[in-house]
Write a protein that holds these residues in place. Structure first.
Motif, PDB file in Angstrom:
ATOM      1  N   TYR A  57       0.800  -1.099  -0.032  1.00 21.09           N
ATOM      2  CA  TYR A  57       0.002   0.180  -0.032  1.00 21.09           C
ATOM      3  C   TYR A  57       0.729   1.134   0.032  1.00 21.09           C
ATOM      4  CZ  TYR A  57      -3.394  -3.536   1.612  1.00 21.09           C
ATOM      5  OH  TYR A  57      -4.281  -4.451   1.738  1.00 21.09           O
ATOM      6  N   ASP A  58       0.144   2.258  -0.287  1.00 20.56           N
ATOM      7  CA  ASP A  58       1.068   3.810  -0.439  1.00 20.56           C
ATOM      8  C   ASP A  58       0.694   4.142   0.868  1.00 20.56           C
ATOM      9  OD1 ASP A  58      -1.440   4.748  -0.706  1.00 20.56           O
ATOM     10  OD2 ASP A  58      -1.088   5.433  -2.760  1.00 20.56           O
ATOM     11  N   GLU A  59       1.127   5.708   1.091  1.00 26.25           N
ATOM     12  CA  GLU A  59       0.865   6.354   2.350  1.00 26.25           C
ATOM     13  C   GLU A  59      -0.533   6.506   2.373  1.00 26.25           C
ATOM     14  OE1 GLU A  59       2.779   7.638   4.788  1.00 26.25           O
ATOM     15  OE2 GLU A  59       4.632   6.480   3.981  1.00 26.25           O
ATOM     16  N   ALA A  60      -1.458   6.568   1.654  1.00 26.77           N
ATOM     17  CA  ALA A  60      -2.817   6.773   1.750  1.00 26.77           C
ATOM     18  C   ALA A  60      -3.502   5.707   1.756  1.00 26.77           C
ATOM     19  CB  ALA A  60      -3.493   7.542   0.340  1.00 26.77           C
ATOM     20  N   GLY A  61      -2.955   4.593   1.843  1.00 27.65           N
ATOM     21  CA  GLY A  61      -3.527   3.214   1.921  1.00 27.65           C
ATOM     22  C   GLY A  61      -4.110   2.646   0.786  1.00 27.65           C
ATOM     23  N   LYS A  62      -3.772   3.169  -0.479  1.00 28.61           N
ATOM     24  CA  LYS A  62      -4.288   2.473  -1.724  1.00 28.61           C
ATOM     25  C   LYS A  62      -3.339   1.594  -1.978  1.00 28.61           C
ATOM     26  CE  LYS A  62      -6.549   7.007  -3.020  1.00 28.61           C
ATOM     27  NZ  LYS A  62      -6.321   8.045  -4.044  1.00 28.61           N
ATOM     28  N   PRO A  63      -3.728   0.429  -2.843  1.00 25.31           N
ATOM     29  CA  PRO A  63      -2.780  -0.796  -3.175  1.00 25.31           C
ATOM     30  C   PRO A  63      -1.830  -0.127  -4.044  1.00 25.31           C
ATOM     31  CG  PRO A  63      -5.216  -1.285  -3.271  1.00 25.31           C
ATOM     32  CD  PRO A  63      -5.011   0.304  -3.048  1.00 25.31           C
ATOM     33  N   VAL A  64      -0.538  -0.648  -4.131  1.00 30.06           N
ATOM     34  CA  VAL A  64       0.454  -0.560  -4.870  1.00 30.06           C
ATOM     35  C   VAL A  64       0.646  -1.648  -5.713  1.00 30.06           C
ATOM     36  CG1 VAL A  64       3.048  -0.314  -5.268  1.00 30.06           C
ATOM     37  CG2 VAL A  64       1.452   1.256  -3.490  1.00 30.06           C
ATOM     38  N   PRO A  65       0.812  -1.584  -7.231  1.00 29.02           N
ATOM     39  CA  PRO A  65       1.058  -2.860  -7.869  1.00 29.02           C
ATOM     40  C   PRO A  65       2.248  -3.686  -7.566  1.00 29.02           C
ATOM     41  CG  PRO A  65       0.413  -1.091  -9.400  1.00 29.02           C
ATOM     42  CD  PRO A  65       0.548  -0.279  -7.723  1.00 29.02           C
ATOM     43  N   SER A  66       2.366  -4.688  -7.467  1.00 26.17           N
ATOM     44  CA  SER A  66       3.288  -5.811  -6.892  1.00 26.17           C
ATOM     45  C   SER A  66       4.206  -5.831  -8.078  1.00 26.17           C
ATOM     46  CB  SER A  66       2.665  -6.805  -6.397  1.00 26.17           C
ATOM     47  OG  SER A  66       2.095  -7.853  -7.405  1.00 26.17           O
ATOM     48  N   ALA A  67       4.080  -5.818  -9.319  1.00 23.64           N
ATOM     49  CA  ALA A  67       4.775  -5.860 -10.542  1.00 23.64           C
ATOM     50  C   ALA A  67       6.112  -5.342 -10.309  1.00 23.64           C
ATOM     51  CB  ALA A  67       4.170  -5.647 -11.955  1.00 23.64           C
ATOM     52  N   GLY A  68       7.200  -5.891 -10.448  1.00 24.58           N
ATOM     53  CA  GLY A  68       8.709  -5.379 -10.219  1.00 24.58           C
ATOM     54  C   GLY A  68       9.102  -5.603  -9.067  1.00 24.58           C
ATOM     55  N   TYR A  69       8.352  -5.828  -7.948  1.00 29.81           N
ATOM     56  CA  TYR A  69       8.884  -5.868  -6.658  1.00 29.81           C
ATOM     57  C   TYR A  69       9.179  -7.551  -6.464  1.00 29.81           C
ATOM     58  CZ  TYR A  69       7.176  -1.691  -4.889  1.00 29.81           C
ATOM     59  OH  TYR A  69       6.693  -0.421  -4.226  1.00 29.81           O
ATOM     60  N   THR A  70      10.582  -7.677  -5.858  1.00 32.23           N
ATOM     61  CA  THR A  70      11.048  -9.021  -5.498  1.00 32.23           C
ATOM     62  C   THR A  70      11.096  -8.925  -4.032  1.00 32.23           C
ATOM     63  OG1 THR A  70      13.397  -8.240  -5.806  1.00 32.23           O
ATOM     64  CG2 THR A  70      12.282  -9.367  -7.395  1.00 32.23           C
ATOM     65  N   VAL A  71      10.502 -10.134  -3.330  1.00 28.80           N
ATOM     66  CA  VAL A  71      10.617 -10.271  -2.001  1.00 28.80           C
ATOM     67  C   VAL A  71      10.944 -11.718  -1.484  1.00 28.80           C
ATOM     68  CG1 VAL A  71       8.802 -10.248   0.064  1.00 28.80           C
ATOM     69  CG2 VAL A  71       8.746  -8.615  -1.690  1.00 28.80           C
ATOM     70  N   SER A  72      11.779 -11.660  -0.486  1.00 27.11           N
ATOM     71  CA  SER A  72      12.125 -12.715   0.020  1.00 27.11           C
ATOM     72  C   SER A  72      11.959 -12.751   1.609  1.00 27.11           C
ATOM     73  CB  SER A  72      13.596 -13.325  -0.292  1.00 27.11           C
ATOM     74  OG  SER A  72      14.554 -12.492   0.226  1.00 27.11           O
ATOM     75  N   ALA A  73      11.552 -13.944   2.176  1.00 26.63           N
ATOM     76  CA  ALA A  73      11.260 -13.882   3.463  1.00 26.63           C
ATOM     77  C   ALA A  73      12.266 -14.864   4.218  1.00 26.63           C
ATOM     78  CB  ALA A  73       9.822 -14.174   3.766  1.00 26.63           C
ATOM     79  N   LEU A  74      12.826 -14.626   5.538  1.00 22.37           N
ATOM     80  CA  LEU A  74      13.419 -15.343   6.128  1.00 22.37           C
ATOM     81  C   LEU A  74      12.487 -15.712   7.504  1.00 22.37           C
ATOM     82  CD1 LEU A  74      15.904 -16.845   6.966  1.00 22.37           C
ATOM     83  CD2 LEU A  74      16.749 -14.795   8.292  1.00 22.37           C
ATOM     84  N   VAL A  75      11.831 -16.908   7.567  1.00 22.30           N
ATOM     85  CA  VAL A  75      11.006 -17.365   8.427  1.00 22.30           C
ATOM     86  C   VAL A  75      11.763 -17.937   9.715  1.00 22.30           C
ATOM     87  CG1 VAL A  75       8.722 -18.301   8.840  1.00 22.30           C
ATOM     88  CG2 VAL A  75       9.163 -17.289   6.862  1.00 22.30           C
ATOM     89  N   GLY A  76      11.489 -17.717  10.931  1.00 20.70           N
ATOM     90  CA  GLY A  76      11.822 -18.548  12.120  1.00 20.70           C
ATOM     91  C   GLY A  76      13.301 -17.978  12.416  1.00 20.70           C
ATOM     92  N   ALA A  77      13.687 -18.737  13.324  1.00 14.39           N
ATOM     93  CA  ALA A  77      15.036 -18.515  13.812  1.00 14.39           C
ATOM     94  C   ALA A  77      15.729 -19.792  14.103  1.00 14.39           C
ATOM     95  CB  ALA A  77      15.012 -17.531  15.164  1.00 14.39           C
ATOM     96  N   GLY A  78      17.100 -19.626  14.224  1.00 15.83           N
ATOM     97  CA  GLY A  78      18.097 -20.914  14.682  1.00 15.83           C
ATOM     98  C   GLY A  78      17.675 -21.939  13.482  1.00 15.83           C
ATOM     99  N   GLN A  79      17.778 -23.350  13.871  1.00 15.54           N
ATOM    100  CA  GLN A  79      17.705 -24.432  12.968  1.00 15.54           C
ATOM    101  C   GLN A  79      16.519 -24.571  12.273  1.00 15.54           C
ATOM    102  OE1 GLN A  79      20.239 -25.849  12.370  1.00 15.54           O
ATOM    103  NE2 GLN A  79      21.790 -26.191  13.805  1.00 15.54           N
ATOM    104  N   ALA A  80      15.489 -23.833  12.754  1.00 15.17           N
ATOM    105  CA  ALA A  80      14.098 -23.734  12.108  1.00 15.17           C
ATOM    106  C   ALA A  80      13.829 -22.835  11.103  1.00 15.17           C
ATOM    107  CB  ALA A  80      13.054 -23.698  12.852  1.00 15.17           C
ATOM    108  N   ARG A  81      15.103 -22.197  10.699  1.00 11.53           N
ATOM    109  CA  ARG A  81      15.036 -20.954   9.630  1.00 11.53           C
ATOM    110  C   ARG A  81      14.637 -21.581   8.425  1.00 11.53           C
ATOM    111  NH1 ARG A  81      20.260 -17.495  10.461  1.00 11.53           N
ATOM    112  NH2 ARG A  81      20.840 -19.526   9.665  1.00 11.53           N
ATOM    113  N   GLN A  82      13.663 -20.948   7.403  1.00 12.88           N
ATOM    114  CA  GLN A  82      13.473 -21.082   6.524  1.00 12.88           C
ATOM    115  C   GLN A  82      13.541 -19.849   5.341  1.00 12.88           C
ATOM    116  OE1 GLN A  82       9.759 -23.999   5.812  1.00 12.88           O
ATOM    117  NE2 GLN A  82       9.617 -23.179   8.014  1.00 12.88           N
ATOM    118  N   VAL A  83      13.797 -20.003   4.214  1.00 18.31           N
ATOM    119  CA  VAL A  83      13.797 -18.872   3.165  1.00 18.31           C
ATOM    120  C   VAL A  83      12.837 -19.215   2.373  1.00 18.31           C
ATOM    121  CG1 VAL A  83      15.131 -17.545   1.675  1.00 18.31           C
ATOM    122  CG2 VAL A  83      16.442 -18.392   3.742  1.00 18.31           C
ATOM    123  N   VAL A  84      11.904 -18.169   1.970  1.00 14.72           N
ATOM    124  CA  VAL A  84      10.760 -18.238   1.234  1.00 14.72           C
ATOM    125  C   VAL A  84      10.782 -16.948   0.263  1.00 14.72           C
ATOM    126  CG1 VAL A  84       8.321 -18.217   0.957  1.00 14.72           C
ATOM    127  CG2 VAL A  84       9.353 -19.225   3.067  1.00 14.72           C
TER     128      VAL A  84
END
Length: 124
Positions: A57-84
């Protein structure tokens, strides 16, 4: 005494103004997920079973198109860590699937790169 009171009120006013200027979010987004500011957008994170979804979303709360964005998530901690890796979906959504369901309340760190090449992190 009046001088001390005025100084205290000025300090409160300044600190309140600083808080109003802050762009960190701990509130909930439109879909009930937590919001954080990262690379000029507000990112709402939802975790359900193995699925991760990020709405932009932008500052006004309106949706921002996701095209062109790259996102990776590091989920968890320690041995249970996963990259998504999350991929752009419809409109303002990026989605990805973890190999295993993360523990409830597991920390998530998003690494976001916008279409202009700026990158940043958001921690949930």
């Amino acid at each position: 005494m009046r001088t001390i009171l005025l100084a205290a009120l000025a300090a409160v006013s300044i600190s309140t103004g600083a808080l109003a200027q802050s762009h960190g979010h701990s509130d909930q987004g439109a879909h009930g997920g937590r919001m954080q500011d990262v690379v000029g957008v507000h990112a709402e994170l939802l975790v359900s079973e193995r699925n991760l979804t990020v709405h932009l979303y932008d500052e006004a709360g309106k949706p921002v198109p996701s095209a062109g964005y790259t996102v990776s998530a590091l989920v968890g901690a320690g041995q249970a860590r996963q990259v998504v890796q999350l991929a752009p979906g419809s409109e303002n959504t990026l989605t990805g699937t973890a190999p295993t369901a993360p523990a409830r309340g597991a920390p998530v760190t998003l690494q976001v790169k916008n279409p202009a090449g700026r990158s940043g992190q958001a921690r949930y």
